[in-house]
Design an enzyme around this catalytic site. Structure first.
Site, PDB file in Angstrom:
ATOM      1  N   SER A 125       0.826  -1.205   0.000  1.00 41.15           N
ATOM      2  CA  SER A 125       0.000   0.000   0.000  1.00 41.15           C
ATOM      3  C   SER A 125       0.858   1.253   0.000  1.00 41.15           C
ATOM      4  O   SER A 125       1.941   1.277   0.573  1.00 41.15           O
ATOM      5  CB  SER A 125      -0.904   0.019   1.229  1.00 41.15           C
ATOM      6  OG  SER A 125      -1.644   1.219   1.242  1.00 41.15           O
ATOM      7  N   LYS A 179      -4.268  -6.912   3.503  1.00 42.04           N
ATOM      8  CA  LYS A 179      -4.322  -5.791   2.545  1.00 42.04           C
ATOM      9  C   LYS A 179      -5.760  -5.532   2.098  1.00 42.04           C
ATOM     10  O   LYS A 179      -6.164  -4.381   1.923  1.00 42.04           O
ATOM     11  CB  LYS A 179      -3.422  -6.079   1.326  1.00 42.04           C
ATOM     12  CG  LYS A 179      -3.502  -5.012   0.239  1.00 42.04           C
ATOM     13  CD  LYS A 179      -3.059  -3.666   0.754  1.00 42.04           C
ATOM     14  CE  LYS A 179      -3.071  -2.493  -0.184  1.00 42.04           C
ATOM     15  NZ  LYS A 179      -3.817  -2.417  -1.369  1.00 42.04           N
ATOM     16  N   HIS A 182      -7.388  -3.697   4.817  1.00 42.59           N
ATOM     17  CA  HIS A 182      -6.838  -2.335   4.752  1.00 42.59           C
ATOM     18  C   HIS A 182      -7.659  -1.511   3.760  1.00 42.59           C
ATOM     19  O   HIS A 182      -8.073  -0.388   4.033  1.00 42.59           O
ATOM     20  CB  HIS A 182      -5.357  -2.386   4.318  1.00 42.59           C
ATOM     21  CG  HIS A 182      -4.793  -1.079   3.858  1.00 42.59           C
ATOM     22  ND1 HIS A 182      -5.099  -0.520   2.631  1.00 42.59           N
ATOM     23  CD2 HIS A 182      -3.939  -0.204   4.442  1.00 42.59           C
ATOM     24  CE1 HIS A 182      -4.468   0.625   2.493  1.00 42.59           C
ATOM     25  NE2 HIS A 182      -3.756   0.851   3.586  1.00 42.59           N
ATOM     26  N   GLU A 186     -10.003   1.700   4.152  1.00 45.83           N
ATOM     27  CA  GLU A 186      -9.762   2.854   3.255  1.00 45.83           C
ATOM     28  C   GLU A 186     -11.090   3.332   2.643  1.00 45.83           C
ATOM     29  O   GLU A 186     -11.388   4.536   2.646  1.00 45.83           O
ATOM     30  CB  GLU A 186      -8.777   2.394   2.166  1.00 45.83           C
ATOM     31  CG  GLU A 186      -8.541   3.349   1.009  1.00 45.83           C
ATOM     32  CD  GLU A 186      -7.624   2.708  -0.050  1.00 45.83           C
ATOM     33  OE1 GLU A 186      -6.535   2.234   0.298  1.00 45.83           O
ATOM     34  OE2 GLU A 186      -8.007   2.683  -1.233  1.00 45.83           O
TER      35      GLU A 186
HETATM   36  C1  6PG Z   1      -3.244   1.217  -1.621  1.00 52.60           C
HETATM   37  C2  6PG Z   1      -4.570   1.274  -2.339  1.00 52.60           C
HETATM   38  C3  6PG Z   1      -4.531   0.609  -3.667  1.00 52.60           C
HETATM   39  C4  6PG Z   1      -5.888   0.590  -4.366  1.00 52.60           C
HETATM   40  C5  6PG Z   1      -6.366   1.918  -4.822  1.00 52.60           C
HETATM   41  C6  6PG Z   1      -7.622   1.891  -5.658  1.00 52.60           C
HETATM   42  O1  6PG Z   1      -3.278   0.698  -0.520  1.00 52.60           O
HETATM   43  O2  6PG Z   1      -2.243   1.690  -2.132  1.00 52.60           O
HETATM   44  O3  6PG Z   1      -5.549   0.631  -1.580  1.00 52.60           O
HETATM   45  O4  6PG Z   1      -4.090  -0.699  -3.489  1.00 52.60           O
HETATM   46  O5  6PG Z   1      -5.801  -0.221  -5.463  1.00 52.60           O
HETATM   47  O6  6PG Z   1      -6.547   2.742  -3.739  1.00 52.60           O
HETATM   48  O7  6PG Z   1      -8.638   1.156  -5.092  1.00 52.60           O
HETATM   49  P1  6PG Z   1     -10.103   1.255  -5.662  1.00 52.60           P
HETATM   50  O8  6PG Z   1     -10.013   1.338  -7.155  1.00 52.60           O
HETATM   51  O9  6PG Z   1     -10.789  -0.007  -5.275  1.00 52.60           O
HETATM   52  O10 6PG Z   1     -10.693   2.467  -5.077  1.00 52.60           O
END
Ligand code: 6PG
Length: 467
Positions: A125, A179, A182, A186
């Protein structure tokens, strides 16, 4: 070369450069020649080689080999494995650094073990900048396989007080599961922030500069977090094309790659309530039916969006409501991890999870230090809300959370993230819930039986009908 990277998209390329900055020799490979070329240019003067041929790539690696991939989840991961497999030998290691579904990681681990190839799933991430200068990494799988890449991952990871934001999390798909959750958190936090935006923009008529100031102020205190920080910055960004604030020319339809939905789906399967995450996924879905919403807005209406509240006082309430809901959102995600760890035998240490989320990742926040401390004191804590300090933080702010939910309901500004966060809190601390009635109904219409408060066992009643 110490390690290969397959997939030189934004994340892969930046992680290669990050590894090279820490003294590791990395060979990068992509089927797209332009991406290999881009790496060659950016990697000049570093121990980086852009390679356009899979045989060359494998030939350059010290044995036993370590091949990491950063490609989109799903079929591309299997395609890379298929490509690499005939070129690798027993004892070699494949690392999947993408957002793979944990069940795919389980299947791949098993299939590769049969071929004596080690496989570990690492959630990464932090987006582009994180990959380049220090992401948070969530590895799971074989501990001994992890030990082989540990020096590289620890060197590249973000550091909090010198502590790398990476640690071995547990067996099998533990890394990809953590993850995924996570990302669920998010989604929840992003939904809550977007609700604070709507309440301030529509309810209090704050303009973009004022919104910037509010979020910047929030970020300087207990709400300090990556998502609040970028939100403050977003309101300052000017659109090159129109000169307006960019946020105001962006269509109100949120996309998703699916990790939030996976989190909710598995929470449902595990029977863990995660309503803030669920509603965040649903509201992205709601945002995506823009044409329907537009048509509905012509025939349906609610109250005036204007909030008749003292601005300063309401902003204070909103800030507190957000902090309480933030704790409630992490509590849901951590509760899901606890149940998943028991069900899937991951052996997760919640303190370690909180520790490696403190830096580098999208959900990094000052609050994670309190969360880490809560689990350090009580590793078996069933829910963060019953940690003394965190529970008190929510209780102190509950009146403000209730005021914000009321304000949203009164003005018709949708704020379901706040509403279900409050509902989760109220549900969790309710000794009694009206589920006895649900049991009675189930038994009444379907003879599904019920349990009693005064006697052990299962019971069925022939319910009297009024007909
Ligand atoms: C991270 C993010 C990443 C994720 C994007 C887009 O931890 O760096 O979670 O892995 O792919 O944020 O996610 P969505 O397209 O599902 O919003």
């Amino acid at each position: 070369m110490d390690i290969a990277m397959v997939g030189l998209g934004v994340m892969g390329r930046n992680l290669v450069l990050n590894m090279a900055d820490h003294g590791f020799a990395v060979a990068g490979y992509d089927r797209d020649a332009s991406k290999v070329e881009a790496l060659r240019k950016e990697g000049q003067g570093k121990k980086v080689e852009g390679v356009g041929d899979a045989d060359d790539l494998v030939a350059k690696l010290t044995k036993p080999r370590a091949v990491m991939m950063l490609v989109p989840a799903g079929a591309p991961v299997d395609s890379v494995i298929r490509d690499m497999l005939p070129r690798l030998q027993p004892g070699d290691l494949i690392v999947d650094g993408g957002n793979s579904h944990f069940t795919d990681t389980n299947l791949r681990t098993k299939a590769l073990a049969e071929k004596k190839i080690e496989f570990i799933g690492v959630g990464i991430s932090g987006g582009e900048r994180g990959a380049r200068f220090g992401p948070s990494m969530m590895p799971g799988g074989s501990k001994q396989a992890y030990e082989r890449v540990r020096p590289i991952l620890e060197a590249c990871a973000a550091k909090v007080n010198g502590d790398p934001c990476v640690t071995y999390l547990g067996s099998g798909s533990a890394g990809h599961y953590v993850k995924m959750v996570h990302n669920g958190i998010e989604y929840g936090l992003m939904q809550l922030i977007s609700e604070t935006y709507a309440l301030m923009k529509q309810g209090l008529s704050l303009n973009d500069d004022e919104l910037h100031d509010v979020y910047a102020e929030w970020n300087a205190g207990e709400l300090s977090s990556f998502l609040i920080e970028i939100t403050a910055d977003i309101f300052k960004q000017v659109d090159d094309k129109t000169g307006k604030r960019l946020v105001d020319v962006i269509l109100d339809q949120a996309k998703q790659k699916g990790t939030g939905m996976w989190t909710s789906q598995d929470a449902m399967a595990l029977q863990v309530p995660t309503p803030t995450i669920d509603i965040a996924v649903s509201m992205r879905d709601m945002s995506s039916v823009k044409a329907e919403r537009t048509a509905a807005s012509r025939v349906l209406s609610g109250p005036s969006h204007t909030l008749k509240r003292d601005r300063k006082a309401f902003l204070g309430q909103l800030r507190n409501a957000f902090y309480a809901s933030m704790i409630i959102t992490y509590a849901q995600g951590m509760a899901q991890l606890r149940k998943a760890s028991q069900t899937y035998n991951y052996g997760l240490n919640p303190e370690a999870v909180a520790r490696i989320w403190r830096g580098g990742c999208i959900i990094r926040a000052a609050l994670l230090e309190d969360i880490r401390a809560a689990y350090q004191a009580q590793p078996e804590l069933p829910n963060l809300l019953v940690d003394k300090k965190l529970g008190e933080q929510v209780m102190k702010r509950q009146a403000d959370l209730r005021a914000v939910v009321c304000a949203a309901a009164e003005t018709g500004i949708p704020a379901p993230g706040f509403s279900v966060s409050l509902g989760y809190f109220d549900g969790y601390h309710s000794e009694w819930l009206p589920a006895n009635l649900i049991q009675a109904q189930r038994d009444c219409f379907g003879a599904h039986t019920y349990e009693r408060v005064d006697e052990k066992g299962t019971f069925h009643t022939e319910w009297k009908s009024s007909e």
